[in-house]
Scaffold this motif. Structure first.
Motif, PDB file in Angstrom:
ATOM      1  N   ALA B  12       0.977  -1.473  -0.105  1.00  0.00           N
ATOM      2  CA  ALA B  12       0.182  -0.451  -0.106  1.00  0.00           C
ATOM      3  C   ALA B  12       0.800   1.056  -0.202  1.00  0.00           C
ATOM      4  O   ALA B  12       0.841   1.802  -0.760  1.00  0.00           O
ATOM      5  CB  ALA B  12      -0.829  -0.025   1.483  1.00  0.00           C
ATOM      6  N   ARG B  13       1.441   1.295   1.390  1.00  0.00           N
ATOM      7  CA  ARG B  13       2.442   2.453   1.014  1.00  0.00           C
ATOM      8  C   ARG B  13       3.696   2.695  -0.133  1.00  0.00           C
ATOM      9  O   ARG B  13       3.634   3.802  -1.032  1.00  0.00           O
ATOM     10  CB  ARG B  13       3.347   2.492   2.292  1.00  0.00           C
ATOM     11  N   LEU B  14       4.527   1.218  -0.736  1.00  0.00           N
ATOM     12  CA  LEU B  14       5.051   1.421  -2.111  1.00  0.00           C
ATOM     13  C   LEU B  14       4.106   2.285  -2.898  1.00  0.00           C
ATOM     14  O   LEU B  14       4.576   3.150  -4.004  1.00  0.00           O
ATOM     15  CB  LEU B  14       5.572  -0.036  -2.177  1.00  0.00           C
ATOM     16  N   ARG B  15       2.841   2.120  -3.807  1.00  0.00           N
ATOM     17  CA  ARG B  15       2.253   2.057  -3.947  1.00  0.00           C
ATOM     18  C   ARG B  15       1.410   3.953  -4.010  1.00  0.00           C
ATOM     19  O   ARG B  15       1.275   5.060  -4.817  1.00  0.00           O
ATOM     20  CB  ARG B  15       0.052   2.420  -4.684  1.00  0.00           C
ATOM     21  N   ILE B  16       1.295   4.715  -2.588  1.00  0.00           N
ATOM     22  CA  ILE B  16       1.622   5.478  -2.703  1.00  0.00           C
ATOM     23  C   ILE B  16       2.983   6.341  -2.408  1.00  0.00           C
ATOM     24  O   ILE B  16       2.756   7.362  -3.063  1.00  0.00           O
ATOM     25  CB  ILE B  16       1.309   5.936  -1.033  1.00  0.00           C
ATOM     26  N   MET B  17       3.955   5.883  -2.602  1.00  0.00           N
ATOM     27  CA  MET B  17       5.159   6.846  -2.396  1.00  0.00           C
ATOM     28  C   MET B  17       5.272   6.777  -4.375  1.00  0.00           C
ATOM     29  O   MET B  17       5.427   7.654  -4.872  1.00  0.00           O
ATOM     30  CB  MET B  17       6.686   5.364  -2.065  1.00  0.00           C
ATOM     31  N   MET B  18       5.023   5.903  -5.044  1.00  0.00           N
ATOM     32  CA  MET B  18       4.946   5.747  -6.648  1.00  0.00           C
ATOM     33  C   MET B  18       4.586   6.977  -6.943  1.00  0.00           C
ATOM     34  O   MET B  18       4.741   7.235  -8.129  1.00  0.00           O
ATOM     35  CB  MET B  18       5.074   4.194  -7.054  1.00  0.00           C
ATOM     36  N   ILE B  19       2.757   7.222  -6.467  1.00  0.00           N
ATOM     37  CA  ILE B  19       1.446   8.313  -6.862  1.00  0.00           C
ATOM     38  C   ILE B  19       2.032   9.338  -6.669  1.00  0.00           C
ATOM     39  O   ILE B  19       2.478  10.552  -7.254  1.00  0.00           O
ATOM     40  CB  ILE B  19       0.690   7.870  -6.239  1.00  0.00           C
ATOM     41  N   LEU B  20       2.971   9.665  -5.311  1.00  0.00           N
ATOM     42  CA  LEU B  20       3.727  10.761  -4.689  1.00  0.00           C
ATOM     43  C   LEU B  20       5.388  11.103  -5.434  1.00  0.00           C
ATOM     44  O   LEU B  20       5.091  12.602  -5.610  1.00  0.00           O
ATOM     45  CB  LEU B  20       3.790  11.050  -3.107  1.00  0.00           C
ATOM     46  N   SER B  21       6.183  10.081  -5.994  1.00  0.00           N
ATOM     47  CA  SER B  21       7.030  10.930  -6.702  1.00  0.00           C
ATOM     48  C   SER B  21       6.526  11.157  -8.125  1.00  0.00           C
ATOM     49  O   SER B  21       7.311  12.150  -9.107  1.00  0.00           O
ATOM     50  CB  SER B  21       7.790   9.126  -6.665  1.00  0.00           C
ATOM     51  N   GLY B  22       5.276  10.990  -8.884  1.00  0.00           N
ATOM     52  CA  GLY B  22       5.166  11.544  -9.816  1.00  0.00           C
ATOM     53  C   GLY B  22       4.340  12.604 -10.019  1.00  0.00           C
ATOM     54  O   GLY B  22       4.233  13.682 -11.068  1.00  0.00           O
ATOM     55  N   VAL B  23       4.223  13.331  -8.787  1.00  0.00           N
ATOM     56  CA  VAL B  23       3.053  14.401  -9.040  1.00  0.00           C
ATOM     57  C   VAL B  23       3.543  15.134  -7.826  1.00  0.00           C
ATOM     58  O   VAL B  23       4.279  14.600  -6.477  1.00  0.00           O
ATOM     59  CB  VAL B  23       1.945  14.345  -9.001  1.00  0.00           C
ATOM     60  N   ASP B  24       3.226  16.755  -7.832  1.00  0.00           N
ATOM     61  CA  ASP B  24       3.820  17.343  -6.633  1.00  0.00           C
ATOM     62  C   ASP B  24       2.985  17.173  -5.817  1.00  0.00           C
ATOM     63  O   ASP B  24       3.803  16.845  -4.420  1.00  0.00           O
ATOM     64  CB  ASP B  24       3.060  18.722  -7.031  1.00  0.00           C
ATOM     65  N   THR B  25       1.923  16.989  -5.042  1.00  0.00           N
ATOM     66  CA  THR B  25       0.540  16.940  -4.179  1.00  0.00           C
ATOM     67  C   THR B  25      -0.713  16.277  -4.453  1.00  0.00           C
ATOM     68  O   THR B  25      -0.924  16.095  -5.643  1.00  0.00           O
ATOM     69  CB  THR B  25       0.600  18.053  -3.304  1.00  0.00           C
ATOM     70  N   VAL B  26      -0.730  15.438  -3.544  1.00  0.00           N
ATOM     71  CA  VAL B  26      -1.839  14.567  -3.116  1.00  0.00           C
ATOM     72  C   VAL B  26      -2.816  14.831  -2.384  1.00  0.00           C
ATOM     73  O   VAL B  26      -2.119  14.662  -1.762  1.00  0.00           O
ATOM     74  CB  VAL B  26      -1.904  13.119  -4.114  1.00  0.00           C
ATOM     75  N   ASP B  27      -3.850  14.622  -2.573  1.00  0.00           N
ATOM     76  CA  ASP B  27      -4.714  15.042  -1.466  1.00  0.00           C
ATOM     77  C   ASP B  27      -5.552  13.872  -0.616  1.00  0.00           C
ATOM     78  O   ASP B  27      -4.938  12.904  -2.166  1.00  0.00           O
ATOM     79  CB  ASP B  27      -5.840  16.265  -1.352  1.00  0.00           C
ATOM     80  N   PHE B  28      -6.044  13.761   0.496  1.00  0.00           N
ATOM     81  CA  PHE B  28      -6.629  13.002   0.984  1.00  0.00           C
ATOM     82  C   PHE B  28      -7.323  12.064   0.225  1.00  0.00           C
ATOM     83  O   PHE B  28      -7.285  10.941  -0.226  1.00  0.00           O
ATOM     84  CB  PHE B  28      -6.750  12.822   2.842  1.00  0.00           C
ATOM     85  N   SER B  29      -8.557  13.044  -0.461  1.00  0.00           N
ATOM     86  CA  SER B  29     -10.027  12.082  -1.399  1.00  0.00           C
ATOM     87  C   SER B  29      -9.043  11.330  -2.088  1.00  0.00           C
ATOM     88  O   SER B  29      -9.523   9.910  -2.630  1.00  0.00           O
ATOM     89  CB  SER B  29     -10.246  13.347  -1.343  1.00  0.00           C
ATOM     90  N   PHE B  30      -8.392  12.081  -2.875  1.00  0.00           N
ATOM     91  CA  PHE B  30      -7.363  11.500  -3.728  1.00  0.00           C
ATOM     92  C   PHE B  30      -7.160   9.830  -3.771  1.00  0.00           C
ATOM     93  O   PHE B  30      -7.261   8.892  -4.765  1.00  0.00           O
ATOM     94  CB  PHE B  30      -6.649  12.282  -4.825  1.00  0.00           C
ATOM     95  N   LEU B  31      -6.362   9.731  -2.881  1.00  0.00           N
ATOM     96  CA  LEU B  31      -6.371   8.724  -2.378  1.00  0.00           C
ATOM     97  C   LEU B  31      -6.954   7.400  -1.986  1.00  0.00           C
ATOM     98  O   LEU B  31      -6.213   6.645  -2.551  1.00  0.00           O
ATOM     99  CB  LEU B  31      -4.557   8.480  -1.302  1.00  0.00           C
ATOM    100  N   VAL B  32      -7.507   7.572  -1.390  1.00  0.00           N
ATOM    101  CA  VAL B  32      -8.888   7.574  -0.775  1.00  0.00           C
ATOM    102  C   VAL B  32      -9.818   6.577  -1.939  1.00  0.00           C
ATOM    103  O   VAL B  32      -9.570   5.148  -2.386  1.00  0.00           O
ATOM    104  CB  VAL B  32     -10.180   8.227   0.099  1.00  0.00           C
TER     105      VAL B  32
END
Lengths: 99, 99
Positions: B12-32
């Motif tokens: 789960a965190r690996l996915r989150i890190m990969m998402i974050l690595s590609g964009v400036d910011t993400v918000d909570f709802s987007f992740l949900v």
DNA sequence: CATACTAGTTTGTGATACAAACTAGTATGC
DNA sequence: GCATACTAGTTTGTATCACAAACTAGTATG
């Protein structure tokens, strides 16, 4: 969106799987000395891999000393390949858009 | 023989890190909506990543509605790169040799 | 004012990675 | 022959942690 196989994902077991994928068989002692983990730890990892059907256990006697060999099964090979595929998929998340 | 960073290794965190690595910011709802995990689950993963110093949390108000943005820190970027290196090392056992 | 929604956090639980302690048998020392 | 040490593992106890359910806090709507 398939998550990587948890059985393989555990670093210790991933190492074990990678070792097994490269050779015919390994014995318990080899794993102990190679992995730097305790015997108990390795024992339970091997049980888990056996339960998953990824490794085959072959117990024998080397003279009078018991000996345990492990071999990767066909499903084990496949699961390992699938595992790396799953990881590649995660890794390539931003593959198309940016570098 | 460095084991992959457990904080990142969790799928789960690996996915989150990969998402974050590609964009400036993400918000909570987007992740949900993107990850298909419960809010509670995501909340604790983000706390863990924050504690590790890998993500920076920025809380604000969108009008009157609270809003949480996450951004990957420099150490976070580095840790992610190191993570993939560690994994490459494991993957290349048969071909990368050892030290 | 109450019902529903947004945006999260806290809590409880079951799974499990890990090492320590234990088991079973063999070889060696006295 | 008895004990001490070694080989080859397995079982047990514990602390961590991923996950979802329940909860909190505030806003909009009927």
């Amino acid at each position: 969106m398939t998550d990587p196989d948890r059985v393989i994902h555990e670093p210790a077991r991933l190492r074990i799987m990678m070792i097994l994928s490269g050779v015919d068989t390994v014995d318990f002692s080899f794993l102990v000395s190679t992995l730097g983990l305790t015997k108990g730890n390795i024992s339970s990892h091997m049980s888990r891999l056996e339960q998953a059907g990824y490794v085959e256990v072959r117990k024998s006697f080397n003279g009078k000393i018991p000996h345990t060999d492990y071999r990767l099964t066909a499903p084990g090979h496949e699961a390992l390949a699938d595992y790396w595929s799953a990881l590649d998929q995660i890794r390539g998340v931003s593959d198309g858009e940016k570098e």
